[in-house]
Design a protein around this motif. Structure first.
Motif, PDB file in Angstrom:
ATOM      1  N   ASP A   1       0.810  -1.217   0.000  1.00 54.63           N
ATOM      2  CA  ASP A   1       0.000   0.000   0.000  1.00 54.63           C
ATOM      3  C   ASP A   1       0.846   1.270   0.000  1.00 54.63           C
ATOM      4  OD1 ASP A   1      -2.327  -1.427  -0.074  1.00 54.63           O
ATOM      5  OD2 ASP A   1      -2.760  -1.263   2.075  1.00 54.63           O
ATOM      6  N   GLU A   2       2.138   1.135   0.262  1.00 52.69           N
ATOM      7  CA  GLU A   2       3.016   2.306   0.269  1.00 52.69           C
ATOM      8  C   GLU A   2       3.890   2.393  -0.980  1.00 52.69           C
ATOM      9  OE1 GLU A   2       2.686   4.667   2.476  1.00 52.69           O
ATOM     10  OE2 GLU A   2       1.088   3.439   3.353  1.00 52.69           O
ATOM     11  N   ILE A   3       3.702   1.484  -1.920  1.00 50.93           N
ATOM     12  CA  ILE A   3       4.493   1.508  -3.148  1.00 50.93           C
ATOM     13  C   ILE A   3       4.160   2.748  -3.972  1.00 50.93           C
ATOM     14  CG2 ILE A   3       4.778   0.397  -5.398  1.00 50.93           C
ATOM     15  CD1 ILE A   3       4.595  -2.277  -4.007  1.00 50.93           C
ATOM     16  N   GLU A   4       5.179   3.446  -4.400  1.00 48.80           N
ATOM     17  CA  GLU A   4       5.005   4.630  -5.249  1.00 48.80           C
ATOM     18  C   GLU A   4       5.352   4.259  -6.685  1.00 48.80           C
ATOM     19  OE1 GLU A   4       7.334   7.776  -3.607  1.00 48.80           O
ATOM     20  OE2 GLU A   4       6.045   8.005  -1.847  1.00 48.80           O
ATOM     21  N   ALA A   5       4.449   4.578  -7.593  1.00 53.24           N
ATOM     22  CA  ALA A   5       4.650   4.256  -9.005  1.00 53.24           C
ATOM     23  C   ALA A   5       4.328   5.473  -9.854  1.00 53.24           C
ATOM     24  CB  ALA A   5       3.778   3.072  -9.414  1.00 53.24           C
ATOM     25  N   VAL A   6       4.948   5.531 -11.032  1.00 54.47           N
ATOM     26  CA  VAL A   6       4.777   6.678 -11.924  1.00 54.47           C
ATOM     27  C   VAL A   6       4.650   6.196 -13.361  1.00 54.47           C
ATOM     28  CG1 VAL A   6       5.792   8.822 -12.795  1.00 54.47           C
ATOM     29  CG2 VAL A   6       6.151   8.161 -10.410  1.00 54.47           C
ATOM     30  N   GLY A   7       3.788   6.859 -14.115  1.00 49.54           N
ATOM     31  CA  GLY A   7       3.677   6.600 -15.544  1.00 49.54           C
ATOM     32  C   GLY A   7       3.735   7.915 -16.302  1.00 49.54           C
ATOM     33  N   VAL A   8       4.572   7.977 -17.318  1.00 49.67           N
ATOM     34  CA  VAL A   8       4.761   9.208 -18.095  1.00 49.67           C
ATOM     35  C   VAL A   8       4.492   8.916 -19.564  1.00 49.67           C
ATOM     36  CG1 VAL A   8       6.346  11.075 -18.687  1.00 49.67           C
ATOM     37  CG2 VAL A   8       6.526   9.950 -16.455  1.00 49.67           C
ATOM     38  N   SER A   9       3.745   9.786 -20.219  1.00 48.25           N
ATOM     39  CA  SER A   9       3.476   9.613 -21.642  1.00 48.25           C
ATOM     40  C   SER A   9       4.763   9.784 -22.438  1.00 48.25           C
ATOM     41  CB  SER A   9       2.426  10.624 -22.116  1.00 48.25           C
ATOM     42  OG  SER A   9       2.892  11.953 -21.916  1.00 48.25           O
TER      43      SER A   9
ATOM     44  N   ASP B   1       5.450  11.611 -24.872  1.00 45.89           N
ATOM     45  CA  ASP B   1       5.770  13.011 -25.176  1.00 45.89           C
ATOM     46  C   ASP B   1       6.086  13.804 -23.907  1.00 45.89           C
ATOM     47  OD1 ASP B   1       3.276  13.253 -24.020  1.00 45.89           O
ATOM     48  OD2 ASP B   1       2.259  13.924 -25.840  1.00 45.89           O
ATOM     49  N   HIS B   2       6.065  13.135 -22.759  1.00 45.56           N
ATOM     50  CA  HIS B   2       6.402  13.740 -21.459  1.00 45.56           C
ATOM     51  C   HIS B   2       5.454  14.876 -21.066  1.00 45.56           C
ATOM     52  CE1 HIS B   2      10.099  11.427 -21.190  1.00 45.56           C
ATOM     53  NE2 HIS B   2      10.329  11.744 -22.467  1.00 45.56           N
ATOM     54  N   ARG B   3       4.262  14.864 -21.618  1.00 44.25           N
ATOM     55  CA  ARG B   3       3.301  15.912 -21.283  1.00 44.25           C
ATOM     56  C   ARG B   3       2.378  15.510 -20.130  1.00 44.25           C
ATOM     57  NH1 ARG B   3       2.694  20.204 -24.431  1.00 44.25           N
ATOM     58  NH2 ARG B   3       3.837  20.326 -26.402  1.00 44.25           N
ATOM     59  N   ILE B   4       2.176  14.226 -19.946  1.00 49.34           N
ATOM     60  CA  ILE B   4       1.236  13.754 -18.927  1.00 49.34           C
ATOM     61  C   ILE B   4       1.953  12.792 -17.985  1.00 49.34           C
ATOM     62  CG2 ILE B   4      -0.948  12.571 -18.487  1.00 49.34           C
ATOM     63  CD1 ILE B   4      -1.774  13.330 -21.349  1.00 49.34           C
ATOM     64  N   THR B   5       1.872  13.082 -16.701  1.00 42.91           N
ATOM     65  CA  THR B   5       2.481  12.223 -15.683  1.00 42.91           C
ATOM     66  C   THR B   5       1.411  11.836 -14.673  1.00 42.91           C
ATOM     67  OG1 THR B   5       4.619  13.333 -15.890  1.00 42.91           O
ATOM     68  CG2 THR B   5       4.251  12.035 -13.895  1.00 42.91           C
ATOM     69  N   ILE B   6       1.285  10.542 -14.449  1.00 45.23           N
ATOM     70  CA  ILE B   6       0.336  10.025 -13.460  1.00 45.23           C
ATOM     71  C   ILE B   6       1.125   9.278 -12.402  1.00 45.23           C
ATOM     72  CG2 ILE B   6      -1.757   8.669 -13.061  1.00 45.23           C
ATOM     73  CD1 ILE B   6      -2.298   8.806 -16.065  1.00 45.23           C
ATOM     74  N   SER B   7       0.883   9.583 -11.149  1.00 41.40           N
ATOM     75  CA  SER B   7       1.593   8.912 -10.058  1.00 41.40           C
ATOM     76  C   SER B   7       0.594   8.394  -9.031  1.00 41.40           C
ATOM     77  CB  SER B   7       2.589   9.868  -9.391  1.00 41.40           C
ATOM     78  OG  SER B   7       1.935  11.016  -8.898  1.00 41.40           O
ATOM     79  N   THR B   8       1.045   7.416  -8.261  1.00 43.17           N
ATOM     80  CA  THR B   8       0.172   6.816  -7.258  1.00 43.17           C
ATOM     81  C   THR B   8       0.976   6.326  -6.076  1.00 43.17           C
ATOM     82  OG1 THR B   8      -1.525   5.123  -6.878  1.00 43.17           O
ATOM     83  CG2 THR B   8       0.323   4.497  -8.242  1.00 43.17           C
ATOM     84  N   THR B   9       0.310   6.222  -4.944  1.00 48.00           N
ATOM     85  CA  THR B   9       0.838   5.525  -3.785  1.00 48.00           C
ATOM     86  C   THR B   9      -0.114   4.381  -3.493  1.00 48.00           C
ATOM     87  OG1 THR B   9       1.817   7.533  -2.843  1.00 48.00           O
ATOM     88  CG2 THR B   9       1.480   5.672  -1.346  1.00 48.00           C
TER      89      THR B   9
END
Length: 208
Positions: A94-102, A104-112
């Protein structure tokens, strides 16, 4: 009768962000698609889309968990934590941090832990990208986020599986981990409103 993998692959989830004309679809466990009502893209900006995509991410995750539950109802899989190792695994996951980037580097989505999400969209993106290009970029960022999260979960899982003996647990630490998961489940239950079809109660995924 379909095997479990096929049933999971056949799960199709579609949600609409509350108060918007934006919908998203998740299929085959990895594929995302974003849709705007006709003309809606012309009336949004980066801030609106950041809030919209954040809401969509939460709704998709709640929907996925509940449909996953349905898919395994007729199997012998154990989905609740059965010992302290499971509880500790869930707490760490539940504490894992993850990131996804398009690309073109215009959109970044992150989560914990796939319970808290944040979205950042580069200023000027709506002006410079067409609706179709934006939708493709957003879907790519979401897919990479999920891949990053799954890879990190697998690392944690392997560490627990390879441990000969789980570390000593105290009553307080176990209670804290368990209460943290209950809090997450209660928060998830409030996310699925009229944009989601009715479902059974939430659940724990099996740690291993």
């Amino acid at each position: 009768m379909q095997d479990l993998a096929e049933r999971l692959d056949n799960i199709r989830i579609r949600v609409r962000a509350p108060g918007t004309e934006v919908e998203a679809e998740f299929t085959r466990r990895t594929d995302f698609a974003l849709f705007f009502e006709e003309g809606a893209y012309a009336f949004v900006d980066e801030a609106i889309l950041e809030r919209t995509l954040t809401s969509i991410a939460k709704l998709l995750w709640v929907q996925w968990q509940r449909q996953y539950r349905r898919a395994i109802e007729d199997t012998d899989l154990i989905i609740d934590a059965v010992d302290s190792a499971d509880i500790n695994f869930f707490a760490e996951r539940d504490e894992i941090e993850a990131v996804g980037v398009s690309s073109d580097h215009r959109i970044t989505i992150s989560t914990t832990g796939l319970r808290d999400f944040s979205v950042h969209i580069k200023p000027g993106t709506v002006r410079e990208l067409t609706e179709r290009r934006f939708s493709i970029s957003a879907a790519a960022a979401a897919k990479r986020l999920l891949q990053d999260y799954q890879e990190k979960v697998e690392e944690v899982k392997q560490r627990y599986q390879n441990s000969a003996e789980p570390g000593p647990d105290t009553i307080s630490s176990l209670a804290k981990a368990h209460l943290a998961r209950l809090e997450v489940e209660q928060r998830q239950q409030t996310l699925c409103d009229d944009n989601c079809e009715p479902r059974s109660k939430g659940f724990h995924e099996r740690a291993w």
